[in-house]
Write an enzyme that holds these catalytic residues in place. Structure first.
Site, PDB file in Angstrom:
ATOM      1  N   ASP A  15      34.241  32.225  11.399  1.00  0.00           N
ATOM      2  CA  ASP A  15      34.324  30.802  11.761  1.00  0.00           C
ATOM      3  C   ASP A  15      33.771  29.937  10.629  1.00  0.00           C
ATOM      4  O   ASP A  15      34.265  28.828  10.369  1.00  0.00           O
ATOM      5  CB  ASP A  15      33.556  30.536  13.055  1.00  0.00           C
ATOM      6  CG  ASP A  15      34.167  29.407  13.867  1.00  0.00           C
ATOM      7  OD1 ASP A  15      34.824  28.545  13.273  1.00  0.00           O
ATOM      8  OD2 ASP A  15      33.985  29.389  15.089  1.00  0.00           O
ATOM      9  N   HIS A  18      36.097  28.382   7.852  1.00  0.00           N
ATOM     10  CA  HIS A  18      36.775  27.080   7.961  1.00  0.00           C
ATOM     11  C   HIS A  18      36.075  26.031   7.084  1.00  0.00           C
ATOM     12  O   HIS A  18      36.729  25.221   6.423  1.00  0.00           O
ATOM     13  CB  HIS A  18      36.727  26.594   9.413  1.00  0.00           C
ATOM     14  CG  HIS A  18      37.668  27.299  10.334  1.00  0.00           C
ATOM     15  ND1 HIS A  18      39.032  27.212  10.232  1.00  0.00           N
ATOM     16  CD2 HIS A  18      37.424  28.101  11.410  1.00  0.00           C
ATOM     17  CE1 HIS A  18      39.610  27.912  11.195  1.00  0.00           C
ATOM     18  NE2 HIS A  18      38.656  28.476  11.922  1.00  0.00           N
ATOM     19  N   HIS A 195      30.800  31.356  23.109  1.00  0.00           N
ATOM     20  CA  HIS A 195      30.886  30.934  21.705  1.00  0.00           C
ATOM     21  C   HIS A 195      30.789  29.412  21.707  1.00  0.00           C
ATOM     22  O   HIS A 195      31.664  28.732  22.246  1.00  0.00           O
ATOM     23  CB  HIS A 195      32.215  31.409  21.125  1.00  0.00           C
ATOM     24  CG  HIS A 195      32.506  30.949  19.732  1.00  0.00           C
ATOM     25  ND1 HIS A 195      32.309  31.762  18.622  1.00  0.00           N
ATOM     26  CD2 HIS A 195      33.001  29.779  19.257  1.00  0.00           C
ATOM     27  CE1 HIS A 195      32.685  31.100  17.529  1.00  0.00           C
ATOM     28  NE2 HIS A 195      33.104  29.903  17.886  1.00  0.00           N
ATOM     29  N   HIS A 197      30.143  25.544  19.909  1.00  0.00           N
ATOM     30  CA  HIS A 197      30.145  24.669  18.740  1.00  0.00           C
ATOM     31  C   HIS A 197      29.195  23.498  18.987  1.00  0.00           C
ATOM     32  O   HIS A 197      28.856  23.183  20.127  1.00  0.00           O
ATOM     33  CB  HIS A 197      31.561  24.177  18.423  1.00  0.00           C
ATOM     34  CG  HIS A 197      32.376  25.180  17.662  1.00  0.00           C
ATOM     35  ND1 HIS A 197      32.671  25.057  16.328  1.00  0.00           N
ATOM     36  CD2 HIS A 197      32.930  26.353  18.052  1.00  0.00           C
ATOM     37  CE1 HIS A 197      33.384  26.091  15.923  1.00  0.00           C
ATOM     38  NE2 HIS A 197      33.569  26.902  16.960  1.00  0.00           N
ATOM     39  N   TYR A 286      40.286  20.591  18.814  1.00  0.00           N
ATOM     40  CA  TYR A 286      40.032  21.897  18.193  1.00  0.00           C
ATOM     41  C   TYR A 286      39.267  21.709  16.876  1.00  0.00           C
ATOM     42  O   TYR A 286      39.687  20.959  15.992  1.00  0.00           O
ATOM     43  CB  TYR A 286      41.370  22.569  17.941  1.00  0.00           C
ATOM     44  CG  TYR A 286      41.341  24.027  17.604  1.00  0.00           C
ATOM     45  CD1 TYR A 286      40.520  24.922  18.279  1.00  0.00           C
ATOM     46  CD2 TYR A 286      42.192  24.539  16.620  1.00  0.00           C
ATOM     47  CE1 TYR A 286      40.528  26.272  17.973  1.00  0.00           C
ATOM     48  CE2 TYR A 286      42.215  25.888  16.310  1.00  0.00           C
ATOM     49  CZ  TYR A 286      41.378  26.753  16.992  1.00  0.00           C
ATOM     50  OH  TYR A 286      41.397  28.082  16.686  1.00  0.00           O
TER      51      TYR A 286
END
Length: 338
Positions: A15, A18, A195, A197, A286
């Site tokens: 991740d 990105h 998970h 963010h 997203y």
């Protein structure tokens, strides 16, 4: 997971890719894996940010072939298990076979939260290859808990050892995370993961809430490196758990060292939740769309915030990156007429 409150998977090298436009080198991967492995992190995920096969015009080309990066990770790990991510349609069955041959032990199969049925082939293949199979339900804020449970049960029926509630947009409040993870923990026979963010600055709080309602596995990234505003910072999660008396099996000081010395120099501004990062979570967009939206905004001279808000209104999901350009062009035309 014996003796620990949960199993930690560090996704700095997947991740986190990105945030670096997928430019990791094999040397960086080896160094970070050695650091995480020495700290006691049990699972380390390595792939293009969009998973195996993600290196493309649509998602951004990798600086180094991900197969080389995965092999470097496997060679550097002594106790940690190396995981990969695969999105069916982006990655293919042969990618999984190749990863198994390279020594990967965990396959995380990701789909949009309402499309678990497309994971059947890859979860079943992962099990036949002797891999641990993890289902990864992305953009989970877009589904109510009962709907999410129905999708998770599909993944469990295919053989998943664990199913994750994935807050890809960083849009969940603590109540949202608690409701979804708790529903899966009560309704599944397999393990459940979360998970998180950090767009709303709730990643650690949401991870702890998930743990409180039955999560078996949690994710983090060193220095929060990740899509959008970043992920749950591994070193912060580990240190907080240590303060709370929750065993992780990870040395907090070692984890801090990896974050500070090896990862933060790669992108020093990571961890700052600016307007665009916050808008991702606010609008439920997203996380990996951020860099694409910023490039489109610069190219067409429109505001990146307006692009993100419109993408949120349209409920665009992963795989629809082409819509970012459509929205930017539409906004540019509207401004030209005004």
């Amino acid at each position: 997971m014996t003796g620990t409150a949960f199993r930690l998977t560090d996704s700095t090298l997947r991740d986190g890719s990105h945030a670096l436009s997928h430019r990791y080198t094999a040397e960086q991967v080896s160094s970070i894996v050695r650091g995480l492995d020495a700290a006691g992190v049990p699972v380390i995920e390595v792939s293009h940010g969009d998973g195996l096969g993600g290196s493309s015009f649509n998602y951004g080309f990798s600086g180094t072939d991900e197969r080389e990066l995965v092999s470097a990770a496997v060679a550097a790990a002594t106790t940690a298990r190396i995981a990969v991510l695969l999105l069916p349609g982006i990655g293919v069955a042969d990618d999984l076979r190749d990863m198994a041959d390279r020594g990967v032990q965990v396959a995380r199969i990701a789909t949009h939260t309402t499309e678990a049925d497309i994971s059947s082939q890859h979860i079943r293949l992962a099990k036949r290859l002797g891999l641990e199979a993890v289902g990864f339900l992305m953009m989970a804020h877009m589904a109510e808990p009962d709907e999410l449970l129905a999708q998770a049960r599909l993944m469990e029926s295919y053989g998943a050892d664990c199913v994750y509630v994935v807050d890809s947009a960083g849009a969940m409040t603590t109540d949202d995370a608690r409701a979804r993870v708790g529903t899966l923990a009560e309704g599944l026979g397999c393990q459940v993961g979360h998970h998180a963010h950090n767009n709303l600055s709730l990643a650690v709080a949401n991870s702890l809430a998930a743990l409180d309602v039955g999560a078996d596995q949690l994710d983090g990234c060193c220095a929060g490196l990740g899509a959008g505003a970043g992920n749950c910072p591994t070193e912060v999660l580990v240190a907080t758990c240590d303060k709370l008396g929750l065993a992780t099996g990870v040395d907090p000081l070692e984890a801090m060292g990896v974050a500070e010395d090896l990862v933060r120099p790669l992108r020093p501004e990571m961890g700052v939740i600016d307007r665009a990062g916050l808008l991702l979570g606010y609008a439920g967009v997203y996380g990996s769309f951020l860099l694409h939206a910023q490039r489109a905004a610069a190219r067409y001279g429109v505001d990146v915030g307006e692009i993100l808000l419109e993408l949120g209104r349209r409920r665009v999901v992963g795989g629809q990156e082409d819509m970012i350009l459509d929205v930017a062009l539409e906004l540019a035309r509207q401004e030209a007429k005004a």
